[in-house]
Design an enzyme around this catalytic site. Structure first.
Site, short mmCIF file in Angstrom:
data_model
loop_
_atom_site.label_atom_id
_atom_site.label_comp_id
_atom_site.label_asym_id
_atom_site.label_seq_id
_atom_site.Cartn_x
_atom_site.Cartn_y
_atom_site.Cartn_z
N GLN A 20 59.98 -80.83 65.01
CA GLN A 20 60.57 -80.98 66.33
C GLN A 20 61.54 -82.15 66.25
O GLN A 20 61.31 -83.14 65.55
CB GLN A 20 59.51 -81.21 67.40
CG GLN A 20 58.73 -79.94 67.74
CD GLN A 20 57.69 -80.17 68.81
OE1 GLN A 20 56.71 -80.85 68.59
NE2 GLN A 20 57.91 -79.57 69.99
N SER A 21 62.63 -82.08 67.03
CA SER A 21 63.76 -82.99 66.80
C SER A 21 63.51 -84.40 67.28
O SER A 21 63.97 -85.37 66.66
CB SER A 21 65.02 -82.43 67.48
OG SER A 21 65.34 -81.17 66.93
N THR A 22 62.80 -84.62 68.38
CA THR A 22 62.62 -85.94 68.95
C THR A 22 61.16 -86.18 69.27
O THR A 22 60.36 -85.23 69.38
CB THR A 22 63.45 -86.10 70.24
OG1 THR A 22 62.99 -85.17 71.22
CG2 THR A 22 64.94 -85.85 69.96
N GLN A 25 60.09 -84.47 72.47
CA GLN A 25 59.65 -83.09 72.30
C GLN A 25 58.24 -83.03 71.74
O GLN A 25 57.45 -82.15 72.12
CB GLN A 25 60.61 -82.35 71.39
CG GLN A 25 62.02 -82.19 71.94
CD GLN A 25 62.95 -81.47 70.99
OE1 GLN A 25 62.52 -81.01 69.93
NE2 GLN A 25 64.23 -81.37 71.35
#
Length: 696
Positions: A20-22, A25
């Site tokens: 997941q990117s961040t 998230q």
């Protein structure tokens, strides 16, 4: 089962890649995590064994600008040939940039590794599957760019209106209408105002830090967490003071985009770093008078100018701050020839005169320095001009100084009072929490009771500090306004008193003078000092330079006087050497020789030197150095200090040292002190042997 999945693939096992990117998230989009972790069960259902899950890249972007250790593990496993299939929720989970995506697909084709997602199974060795995977990777990269472009455009548009919400520094909060407002907590607001007032008073962020540490003043610190924003009180740190002074939000300005990011190529990959400060002209958004400020925008700009001047190692062409040395114009003097800021050089011993020197291009080999001049006369001339400029306002300055001292004590007492009020509230809150707990729940009751006791101890400590401060203030001598007004009428006396330190003089000078340009007038042998006052006026001051290279007239005795005092005390040859050193002029203007000395002595009727005459045993300075095993300068130091008795018939005459004085205890102690000051490698420094060059 899909025909593309063979027994060979099943035997090699599968890898489930989770990303997941961040971190937002990771904390909030939990359903996506469940779906990605659920791919492991799908792999086992298809018959893969073993199944390995790689989730090291949770919270890391797939754009290729950050390190992804999980993706590196995946690539290494595929290259090893031990992986039969790679499971991912969609192509964007594996990579959001073409370089990583196509590199992984190429490796999968070489090692016969499948790529499986909920939409289907793909074999990179097949042309159609390879084409489809390539399109998915391209669309994933394009989707990221499109989302970023839309998001940044919407963010910037909202920031241009001053409506974009972000984390606020201590002293501000968002109200219910989405506007920036001052924190209603008086303790926080007063602490912020106190930092600005002390900075204007002391002129340095470090001095504010030292003052806060000495007086135990705490500053608010904002802490961001998933639960929200909260303010903690911490011991004053330099970066806290610096952030308060440098943040334009405290000047009532809405700002966004003060920092930027930089991308560099390292080891063949792009690396992005954030937090790089940008000049004010390049900020994305700057809206002045957007909300109530603790200071005005003019004060903010003046503070930034003071902070920039305090950084002595930056911008050598701009003026610098005063640092408390003896030089009055430290950081204000500019060379009138090359335009560089002149440096200050001090003597090695206290009390020695300082000097303003322009280095020019001396950093380059073989290039001499520009100009230089002694600073004592220049400082006196500038100080006289300052006295003339401010003499009419001295009374108002005295009244302002008296009010400033009283306000400084009140600020410190207010900070202590606010801290005590906060501590009492914390103790009452801890008491209510303790009263609400079930007494039978001793595990909770003991902890709440301990917190209550800690808060009571904290409040007691603050009460004692406030009581001690009040007692010190009561015993502190009151300011005699009448005496202060009398001193204001005689400003030069106040300036020259020993109680006025150099730092105070320098700060007053910097308020009145913008800079001083120094040049040398070789024709008149003067220094031309052009003072640029803060108001825009200019004053030219001419300072006479010291004429060096001239022998003092009082040190040029006549040959007759020298002969009357020294004739018969020394041989004619040594008298000739001494008279030449004293620059005695003969009638013909020639130097003295033993023959000319004998003629003058005989003409004056002075008997020659008799070495057999009975007299006290005396030796020269050179013989003294040989017997004491010290240098000539050390012998002269002993004579100046009065440790070694010596006589001199007249100035510049040879010293005569009694032989018996060398055995005195005072001389022995002085010699031991000189020897103790020698460097450890003194014997090596005295080695006069010639070094042999290689090849000779």
């Amino acid at each position: 089962m899909n025909q593309k999945i063979t027994s060979e693939h099943l035997a090699r096992g599968a890898i489930v890649y989770v990303r997941q990117s961040t971190m937002g998230q990771v904390l909030e989009h939990t359903e996506s995590q469940r779906r990605q972790y659920g791919l492991a069960e799908s792999a086992r259902t298809l018959g893969f064994a073993p199944v390995v899950t790689i989730d090291d890249d949770l919270g890391r972007s797939g754009s290729g600008l950050v390190e992804r250790p999980g993706f590196q593990k995946l690539v290494a496993a595929v290259c090893g040939g031990s992986t039969g299939a790679v499971f991912c929720l969609e192509a964007s989970r594996l990579a959001r940039n073409g370089r990583d995506w196509h590199h992984l697909i190429d490796l999968c084709a070489l090692t016969a590794t499948l790529v499986i997602d909920p939409e289907g199974t793909y074999d990179p060795r097949l042309v159609n599957d390879r084409l489809l995977l390539g399109l998915k990777g391209t669309m994933s990269e394009y989707e990221l760019s499109l989302l970023r472009q839309r998001g940044l455009a919407a963010r910037d548009a909202k920031a241009q209106r001053g409506e974009l919400h972000f984390a606020l520094p201590p002293g501000y909060c968002w109200d219910e209408l989405g506007r920036i407002d001052m924190d209603p907590d008086e303790r926080i607001a007063n602490a912020i105002r106190l930092v600005f007032r002390k900075f204007r008073e002391l002129g340095s962020a470090r001095q504010v830090l030292l003052w806060a540490r000495d007086n135990g003043v705490q500053l608010p610190v904002a802490r961001q967490s998933p639960a929200g924003r909260r303010v903690q009180w911490k011991a004053t740190q330099y970066h806290n003071v610096r952030e308060i002074l440098a943040h334009p939000l405290y000047a009532g300005a809405y700002v966004f985009g003060r920092t930027g990011q930089r991308t560099r190529v390292q080891d063949g990959r792009a690396h992005k770093t954030v937090g790089h400060e940008k000049p004010m002209a390049t900020w994305n958004v700057l809206i002045r008078d957007h909300h109530p400020g603790y200071i005005s925008w003019t004060e903010f700009e003046e503070n930034q100018q003071m902070l920039a001047e305090n950084a002595h190692m930056k911008k050598r062409m701009s003026r610098k701050s005063a640092r408390g040395g003896r030089a009055l114009l430290t950081g204000l003097v500019r060379c009138g020839r090359c335009g560089r800021m002149m440096r200050v050089f001090y003597g090695m011993h206290s009390g020695h005169a300082h000097r303003y020197q322009c280095p020019g291009d001396s950093d380059l080999a073989g290039v001499a320095s520009c100009i230089g001049i002694g600073g004592v006369r220049v400082d006196r001339a500038v100080a006289t001009a300052i006295m003339e400029a401010v003499s009419g306002h001295a009374v108002l300055a005295a009244i302002h100084a008296a009010e400033h001292v009283a306000r400084a004590d009140e600020d410190l007492r207010q900070a202590m009072t606010n801290a005590l009020e906060e501590a009492r509230y914390e103790s009452l809150l801890a008491a209510r929490r303790y009263e609400c707990v079930d007494p039978a729940k001793r595990l909770v009751a003991r902890e709440l009771e301990a917190r209550w006791n800690t808060s009571l101890e904290r409040a007691g400590e603050l009460e004692e500090r406030l009581k001690g401060f009040d007692e010190q203030a009561a015993h502190r001598p009151r300011i005699d306004l009448a005496a202060l007004m009398a001193l204001a009428q005689n400003l030069p006396a106040v300036w020259n008193t020993p109680n006025t330190d150099a730092h105070t003089k320098q700060r007053l000078t910097r308020v009145l003078i913008q800079e001083a340009v120094i040049d040398l007038d070789e024709a008149s042998h003067e220094a031309v000092v052009t003072v640029h006052w803060t108001g825009g006026r200019h004053t030219e001051i001419r300072v006479a330079r010291t004429r060096c290279g001239r022998y003092p007239e009082d040190r040029r005795p006549s040959p007759v006087v020298v002969m009357q005092k020294m004739g018969g005390q020394w041989p004619d040859r040594e008298l000739a050497v001494t008279m030449n050193r004293m620059r005695c002029q003969s009638t013909e203007g020639k130097s003295w020789t033993a023959m000319r000395v004998r003629e003058l002595r005989e003409r004056l009727g002075i008997a020659p030197f008799d070495p057999t005459a009975t007299q006290v045993a005396m030796i020269s300075v050179e013989e003294t150095t040989r017997r004491l095993d010290i240098c000539v300068s050390s012998v002269h130091w002993l004579i100046r200090k009065g440790i070694l008795p010596a006589t001199q018939l007249m100035p510049s005459a040879p010293w005569q040292v009694p032989v018996l004085a060398l055995e005195s205890e005072a001389v022995k102690i002085g010699v031991r002190e000189i020897v103790a000051r020698r460097p450890r490698n003194f014997a090596v420094l005295q080695d006069e042997k010639t070094l042999k060059l290689p090849g000779f």
